[in-house]
Design an enzyme around this catalytic site. Structure first.
Site, PDB file in Angstrom:
ATOM      1  N   ARG A 168      11.735  45.060 -64.298  1.00 54.56           N
ATOM      2  CA  ARG A 168      12.539  44.149 -63.458  1.00 54.56           C
ATOM      3  C   ARG A 168      11.590  43.601 -62.397  1.00 54.56           C
ATOM      4  O   ARG A 168      11.031  44.351 -61.606  1.00 54.56           O
ATOM      5  CB  ARG A 168      13.701  44.905 -62.807  1.00 54.56           C
ATOM      6  CG  ARG A 168      14.368  44.097 -61.690  1.00 54.56           C
ATOM      7  CD  ARG A 168      15.675  44.672 -61.253  1.00 54.56           C
ATOM      8  NE  ARG A 168      16.697  44.441 -62.267  1.00 54.56           N
ATOM      9  CZ  ARG A 168      18.002  44.586 -62.063  1.00 54.56           C
ATOM     10  NH1 ARG A 168      18.455  44.955 -60.883  1.00 54.56           N
ATOM     11  NH2 ARG A 168      18.857  44.373 -63.044  1.00 54.56           N
ATOM     12  N   HIS A 179      18.122  37.276 -67.557  1.00 57.25           N
ATOM     13  CA  HIS A 179      18.640  38.656 -67.548  1.00 57.25           C
ATOM     14  C   HIS A 179      19.234  38.937 -68.933  1.00 57.25           C
ATOM     15  O   HIS A 179      20.448  39.101 -69.084  1.00 57.25           O
ATOM     16  CB  HIS A 179      19.693  38.796 -66.441  1.00 57.25           C
ATOM     17  CG  HIS A 179      20.014  40.207 -66.073  1.00 57.25           C
ATOM     18  ND1 HIS A 179      19.373  41.306 -66.626  1.00 57.25           N
ATOM     19  CD2 HIS A 179      20.927  40.721 -65.194  1.00 57.25           C
ATOM     20  CE1 HIS A 179      19.873  42.413 -66.108  1.00 57.25           C
ATOM     21  NE2 HIS A 179      20.812  42.088 -65.244  1.00 57.25           N
ATOM     22  N   GLN A 225      21.731  41.895 -69.786  1.00 50.21           N
ATOM     23  CA  GLN A 225      23.093  41.755 -69.279  1.00 50.21           C
ATOM     24  C   GLN A 225      23.944  40.890 -70.203  1.00 50.21           C
ATOM     25  O   GLN A 225      25.087  41.236 -70.525  1.00 50.21           O
ATOM     26  CB  GLN A 225      23.064  41.140 -67.874  1.00 50.21           C
ATOM     27  CG  GLN A 225      24.432  41.016 -67.246  1.00 50.21           C
ATOM     28  CD  GLN A 225      25.063  42.367 -66.951  1.00 50.21           C
ATOM     29  OE1 GLN A 225      24.466  43.187 -66.261  1.00 50.21           O
ATOM     30  NE2 GLN A 225      26.266  42.614 -67.468  1.00 50.21           N
ATOM     31  N   ASP A 264      28.566  35.089 -60.744  1.00 55.17           N
ATOM     32  CA  ASP A 264      27.533  36.010 -60.258  1.00 55.17           C
ATOM     33  C   ASP A 264      27.406  35.782 -58.755  1.00 55.17           C
ATOM     34  O   ASP A 264      27.973  34.814 -58.214  1.00 55.17           O
ATOM     35  CB  ASP A 264      26.214  35.686 -61.000  1.00 55.17           C
ATOM     36  CG  ASP A 264      25.099  36.695 -60.758  1.00 55.17           C
ATOM     37  OD1 ASP A 264      25.352  37.741 -60.124  1.00 55.17           O
ATOM     38  OD2 ASP A 264      23.965  36.433 -61.210  1.00 55.17           O
ATOM     39  N   CYS A 270      28.383  40.303 -63.775  1.00 61.35           N
ATOM     40  CA  CYS A 270      27.351  41.308 -64.097  1.00 61.35           C
ATOM     41  C   CYS A 270      27.293  42.426 -63.067  1.00 61.35           C
ATOM     42  O   CYS A 270      26.774  43.493 -63.367  1.00 61.35           O
ATOM     43  CB  CYS A 270      25.996  40.634 -64.268  1.00 61.35           C
ATOM     44  SG  CYS A 270      25.367  39.845 -62.771  1.00 61.35           S
ATOM     45  N   ARG A 273      26.202  48.110 -70.983  1.00 58.84           N
ATOM     46  CA  ARG A 273      24.745  48.037 -70.809  1.00 58.84           C
ATOM     47  C   ARG A 273      24.101  49.244 -71.483  1.00 58.84           C
ATOM     48  O   ARG A 273      23.069  49.128 -72.135  1.00 58.84           O
ATOM     49  CB  ARG A 273      24.391  48.031 -69.312  1.00 58.84           C
ATOM     50  CG  ARG A 273      24.784  46.787 -68.546  1.00 58.84           C
ATOM     51  CD  ARG A 273      23.939  45.587 -68.892  1.00 58.84           C
ATOM     52  NE  ARG A 273      22.514  45.788 -68.645  1.00 58.84           N
ATOM     53  CZ  ARG A 273      21.905  45.670 -67.462  1.00 58.84           C
ATOM     54  NH1 ARG A 273      22.595  45.310 -66.401  1.00 58.84           N
ATOM     55  NH2 ARG A 273      20.590  45.858 -67.341  1.00 58.84           N
TER      56      ARG A 273
HETATM   57  N1  NVA Z   1      21.613  37.057 -60.352  1.00 57.75           N
HETATM   58  C1  NVA Z   1      21.577  38.383 -59.794  1.00 57.75           C
HETATM   59  C2  NVA Z   1      21.930  39.398 -60.840  1.00 57.75           C
HETATM   60  C3  NVA Z   1      21.947  40.830 -60.353  1.00 57.75           C
HETATM   61  C4  NVA Z   1      22.193  41.807 -61.455  1.00 57.75           C
HETATM   62  C5  NVA Z   1      20.204  38.653 -59.196  1.00 57.75           C
HETATM   63  O1  NVA Z   1      19.212  38.224 -59.787  1.00 57.75           O
HETATM   64  O2  NVA Z   1      20.137  39.257 -58.107  1.00 57.75           O
HETATM   65  N1   CP Z   2      23.966  43.914 -63.472  1.00 58.93           N
HETATM   66  C1   CP Z   2      22.828  44.529 -63.119  1.00 58.93           C
HETATM   67  O1   CP Z   2      21.737  44.298 -63.677  1.00 58.93           O
HETATM   68  O2   CP Z   2      23.006  45.470 -62.149  1.00 58.93           O
HETATM   69  P1   CP Z   2      21.873  46.221 -61.327  1.00 58.93           P
HETATM   70  O3   CP Z   2      21.209  45.215 -60.434  1.00 58.93           O
HETATM   71  O4   CP Z   2      22.623  47.281 -60.551  1.00 58.93           O
HETATM   72  O5   CP Z   2      20.887  46.826 -62.276  1.00 58.93           O
END
Ligand code: NVA
Ligand code: CP
Length: 303
Positions: free
Chosen positions: A102, A129, A132, A218, A258, A286
């Site tokens: 990540r 992502h 997800q 989101d 998500c 997930r």
């Molecule tokens: N769009 C959000 C998703 C978090 C799971 C982010 O990138 O923070």
């Molecule tokens: N939806 C998702 O990826 O959650 P986290 O940021 O908690 O991993």
């Protein structure tokens, strides 16, 4: 060797296999049946941004398949002290069997993958992502059957989730109705898909939801964009999923997010906590889809 860096890295056939395999793996999990297909394999998880679901699902999933995990963050590894990503990839991939990352820019995960001896999974970047949306489509199929030909309404930011939905629509044959505030549109050069074929743009979020089989949103401010928070709070004020939007959607439409969610910002509490919401199934899934994904990347198709 395959990587999973964005949704379009797999074919529709591969997704068919993964969804079927995830269903089997989920069934075995629910009936306490062992599924140790990754015995003695090690997953390295690299987090340059925060996580709850991604960490728990990958970590628990790997242990449940008989493997183990190594958890690294920017703060507690040399990644945060500017060791080149290429060098980190060479080292980490000599000691582990599969890597989940990540991070911020997609180019970073691509550089890692280019120097990795083992499969690399995108656990979220600024651009995509895929894990997800893999879980989201599996959840849709569980509740409503095939997503082909259906309409998904995306209300909110043209972010990593939106880009991934567009790729999924292009590949699996459904349509996304995208409504974002002006200045936050999806960039089709990033998503890598063409408008009209897989998505249609709406300036009015209510119109985007009309007749949709799934409404999803989101956070207004994704990780890495916190400095823009105040401006975004103003720009996104009308892009909150409301009961009115759910009423405009098709009868029986689902709501997904998500997570983490901000009730009263991108979604009203009566929607996310209401009867059309499947966010807890979505979060749980997930675990199941990523077990299928890791197994597929390491062992290929098993049936
Ligand atoms: N769009 C959000 C998703 C978090 C799971 C982010 O990138 O923070
Ligand atoms: N939806 C998702 O990826 O959650 P986290 O940021 O908690 O991993």
């Amino acid at each position: 060797m395959k990587h999973y860096l964005q949704f379009k890295d797999f074919s529709a056939d591969e997704y068919r296999y993964l969804f079927a395999r995830a269903a089997l793996i989920k069934h075995k999990f629910k009936t306490y049946e062992k599924h140790h297909t990754l015995l003695d394999r090690t997953l390295a998880m690299i987090f340059e941004k925060a996580s709850t679901r991604t960490r728990v699902s990958f970590e628990a999933g790997m242990y449940q398949m008989g493997g183990s995990v190594v958890h690294l963050t920017t703060g507690d590894s040399q990644l945060g002290r500017s060791e080149p990503i290429e060098d980190s990839a060479k080292v980490i991939s000599r000691m582990t069997d599969i890597v989940m990352i990540r991070t911020f820019e997609q180019t970073k995960i691509e550089r890692f993958a280019a120097h990795s001896r083992v499969p690399v999974i995108n656990g979220l970047t600024n651009e995509f992502h895929p894990c997800q949306v893999l879980a989201d489509i599996f959840t849709f199929i569980e509740h409503r059957g095939s997503i082909a030909g259906k309409t998904v309404a995306w209300v909110g930011d043209g972010n990593n989730m939106a880009n991934t939905w567009l790729q999924a629509a292009d590949l699996l044959g459904f349509t996304v109705h995208v409504s974002t505030p002006s200045g936050y549109e999806v960039d089709q050069s990033i998503a890598g898909v063409r408008a009209q074929k897989s998505y249609r743009v709406f300036s009015d979020p209510l119109q985007a939801c009309e007749g949709a089989d799934l409404v999803t949103t989101d956070v207004w401010t994704s990780m890495g964009y916190e400095a823009e928070n105040a401006t975004r709070m103003q720009a996104f004020a009308s892009w909150r999923v409301t009961a009115g939007m759910m009423a405009a959607a098709a009868p029986g439409a689902l709501f997904m997010h998500c997570l983490p969610a901000h009730r009263g910002e991108e979604v009203d509490a009566d929607v996310i906590d209401g009867p059309q919401s499947v966010v807890w199934d979505e979060a749980e899934n997930r675990l199941h889809v990523q077990k299928a994904l890791m197994e597929y990347l390491l062992l290929g198709q098993l049936e």
